[in-house]
Structures are given as structure tokens and as C-alpha cells.
Write an enzyme that holds these catalytic residues in place. Structure first.
Site, short mmCIF file in Angstrom:
data_model
loop_
_atom_site.label_atom_id
_atom_site.label_comp_id
_atom_site.label_asym_id
_atom_site.label_seq_id
_atom_site.Cartn_x
_atom_site.Cartn_y
_atom_site.Cartn_z
N LYS A 114 0.81 -1.23 0.00
CA LYS A 114 0.00 0.00 0.00
C LYS A 114 0.84 1.27 0.00
O LYS A 114 2.03 1.26 0.34
CB LYS A 114 -0.99 -0.03 1.16
CG LYS A 114 -2.16 -0.98 0.83
CD LYS A 114 -3.37 -0.81 1.71
CE LYS A 114 -4.52 -1.67 1.19
NZ LYS A 114 -5.69 -1.67 2.09
N ARG A 134 -4.08 -9.90 4.64
CA ARG A 134 -4.50 -9.89 3.23
C ARG A 134 -3.33 -9.38 2.41
O ARG A 134 -2.95 -8.22 2.51
CB ARG A 134 -5.72 -8.99 3.06
CG ARG A 134 -6.26 -8.95 1.64
CD ARG A 134 -7.49 -8.05 1.54
NE ARG A 134 -7.97 -7.96 0.18
CZ ARG A 134 -7.44 -7.15 -0.75
NH1 ARG A 134 -6.42 -6.35 -0.44
NH2 ARG A 134 -7.93 -7.12 -1.98
#
Ligand code: 7PM
Length: 290
Positions: free
Chosen positions: A234, A268
Site C-alpha cells: 500500500k 491480506r
């Protein structure tokens, strides 16, 4: 760190009770043409690339993934929403392809009630809703599926969420939101045992908000639900070191370990093979006898 002594110990999916005494890994299979990290490898010019999907799934399942996360609607900031039928077509093809070949739980990344119901009928093991069942009819649909549901915090929506997000205290506001959504779910007949909480890294948060949430993750874990985190590749990484998405594995593993120390139960990630090694190191430490 998920002390075996307290906190949730299992997550019940249809036909399988997953133990949470060790962190679990969820592999990401984005079947959208514009997924931000794999650039639509699994889905392009409106065709599912079945071979690529199966190869990616095979690698993740062989490495030990407990879930494969399948999403047909991009949640990239600025992404336009996709039609219900388009989303349905994308995910159902992928679900069928996985179910026929692999014994792994499928997590369905959707906010769309009709897709939730179709996914449940097709055998998915969990609903993963980045909008925490706030779309019209979503709570009722999720209740009807009987599936576990991951409720994720997002401030605003994908189109606007990164335009100056603000909080008085990001952790208190995220935990209050998750509890409020849990209450709505309970009222609709979704028992607390079916709920997974996710602080939503990168969804309406500045880098500072994201790192504060990671540092204070124990406060989210203290709510008593299984915690799912999505930190892999991210942009909070790029805010600290200059790496593009394909160069973010070391930092993603560091964030995964920090999340596990903070009490995360489900990670995840894009890189399952490598993350499983981090989980093994974490578990060896957590399970070391006094
Ligand atoms: C563009 C921006 C593309 C963000 C993809 C993303 C999460 C999730 C996603 C998460 C849960 C990504 C995200 N992130 N579901 N789905 N938690 N529960 O980086 O953090 O994969 S999409």
C-alpha cells in the site's frame, strides 16, 4: 501478538472451522482490469484469464493461504463503480474456477447485495465488504448468506476518500464505527461470532493515520473480534521509502509482522509465499515456551 490465552480462537466458514491461534494468510486475486498492483493480469479486455488465475491460485494455496480474496469492483481511489452484472460476471467465473480446483476458502470482496447472494450460492466462505455492509440491502443479503463477514472501515468513498481525510482520533473513530456496524449486523441477525473487523488501511487515511492505526492496533484487537489487515504494497509504504508497487515486498513483510505483533489474525497480501515465512517466524516466537 495473538496470545493463545485470550481473544477469538476460530472463524467458522461453511464446512470448515479455521483456527485463529496462528495468523492466517489471505491471498489477493484481483479480477478487475485495473487492479493497482498486478495491472489486470487476471482479467483484461473483459475476459477472465483462467490460466493466469489458476497459476496464481495454485502458488498461493500451495504456499499455505487459508483464503483467496476475489474482488470484481476496483476500490482504487478515483475508480468509477462497475455495473452489478459486470461485477457478477467477473467474480462468478473466478469463484467457479477456484472451487473446482482448490480446497481453500474464498473471500468475496464485494459491497453488492446480489453479488453476495450469488457468491454464497457458489460456495464462497466469507464476505469481505470494504463498505461494511452500508449499501442498500447489503446487511439483509449478508444475513441471508449465513457467512462470516469482514467489516472494514472506510472514510468517504473510493472517489473522494483520499482528498484530505481528517479525524480527531483515528483509532477511536475507527473502533466506534466498527462497533456501530456490528450493532446493525446483530440487529439483522448476524451474530458477533460471524464478524471480522478491519481498520481499512489506506481507505480515507493519511500515512500518519495509517501508522497510528498500526501502532495502536491492540486497541482494535481489544474489541474481541478477529482482525483482518490489508497492508500489502500500500501507498503508506511509499510515503516513507521511494518504492513502486513491485518493489514493496520487504516493507510489506515488515508491516505484516508489526500487524501480527499488534494482534492481527488475518493478513491480506499479494505475496503469500513470503508472508507465510513471516508468520512462521512470528508463531515460533509466540509459541516459544517460557
Ligand atoms: C486500489 C486501492 C486497488 C486499494 C486496491 C486497493 C483491503 C480490502 C482492498 C483491505 C479488506 C488493495 C486495495 N484493500 N479488503 N480490499 N481490507 N478487508 O490494496 O485493506 O488491495 S483493495
Amino acid at each position: 501478538m495473538t496470545d493463545p490465552g485470550y481473544g477469538p480462537t476460530q472463524l467458522v466458514c461453511p464446512g470448515r472451522e479455521l483456527s485463529l491461534t496462528r495468523p492466517l494468510v489471505m491471498g489477493i486475486l484481483n479480477v478487475t482490469p485495473d487492479s493497482f498492483s498486478d495491472g489486470g493480469v487476471l482479467f483484461n479486455d473483459s475476459n477472465l484469464n483462467v490460466d493466469a488465475l489458476c497459476r496464481a491460485a495454485e502458488t498461493m494455496v500451495t504456499a499455505g493461504a487459508s483464503f483467496l480474496d476475489i474482488g470484481g469492483e476496483s476500490t482504487r481511489p478515483g475508480a468509477l463503480s462497475v455495473s452489478e452484472q459486470e461485477e457478477m460476471d467477473r467474480v462468478l467465473g473466478a469463484i467457479d474456477c477456484i472451487k473446482r480446483r482448490f480446497d481453500v476458502e474464498i473471500s468475496l470482496d464485494t459491497s453488492t447485495p446480489r453479488v453476495m447472494l450469488a457468491g454464497a450460492a457458489a460456495g464462497v466462505g466469507m464476505i469481505n465488504d470494504v463498505r461494511a455492509l452500508t449499501r442498500e440491502g447489503a446487511v439483509e443479503a449478508a444475513a441471508k448468506t449465513g457467512l462470516p463477514v469482514c467489516l472494514m472501515h472506510m472514510q468517504g468513498d473510493p472517489l473522494t476518500m483520499q482528498k484530505g481525510p481528517q479525524y480527531l482520533d483515528v483509532v477511536l473513530e475507527v473502533t466506534a464505527f466498527l462497533e456501530q456496524r456490528a450493532a446493525v449486523c446483530n440487529a439483522a441477525g448476524i451474530s458477533r461470532e460471524r464478524l471480522v473487523f478491519d481498520p481499512g488501511f489506506g481507505f480515507g487515511k493519511t500515512p500518519k493515520h495509517n501508522f497510528t492505526l498500526l501502532k495502536r492496533l491492540p486497541e482494535v484487537a481489544a474489541l474481541g473480534q478477529p482482525i483482518l489487515v490489508g497492508l500489502s504494497r500500500k501507498s503508506m509504504i511509499a510515503s516513507v521509502i521511494d518504492r513502486d508497487t513491485s518493489q514493496r515486498l520487504p516493507a510489506s513483510l515488515a508491516l505484516a509482522v508489526l500487524a501480527m505483533v499488534g494482534g492481527a489474525h488475518i493478513l491480506r497480501v499479494h505475496d503469500v509465499v513470503e508472508t507465510m515465512d513471516a508468520v512462521a517466524m512470528m508463531s515460533a516466537c509466540a509459541e516459544a515456551s517460557l
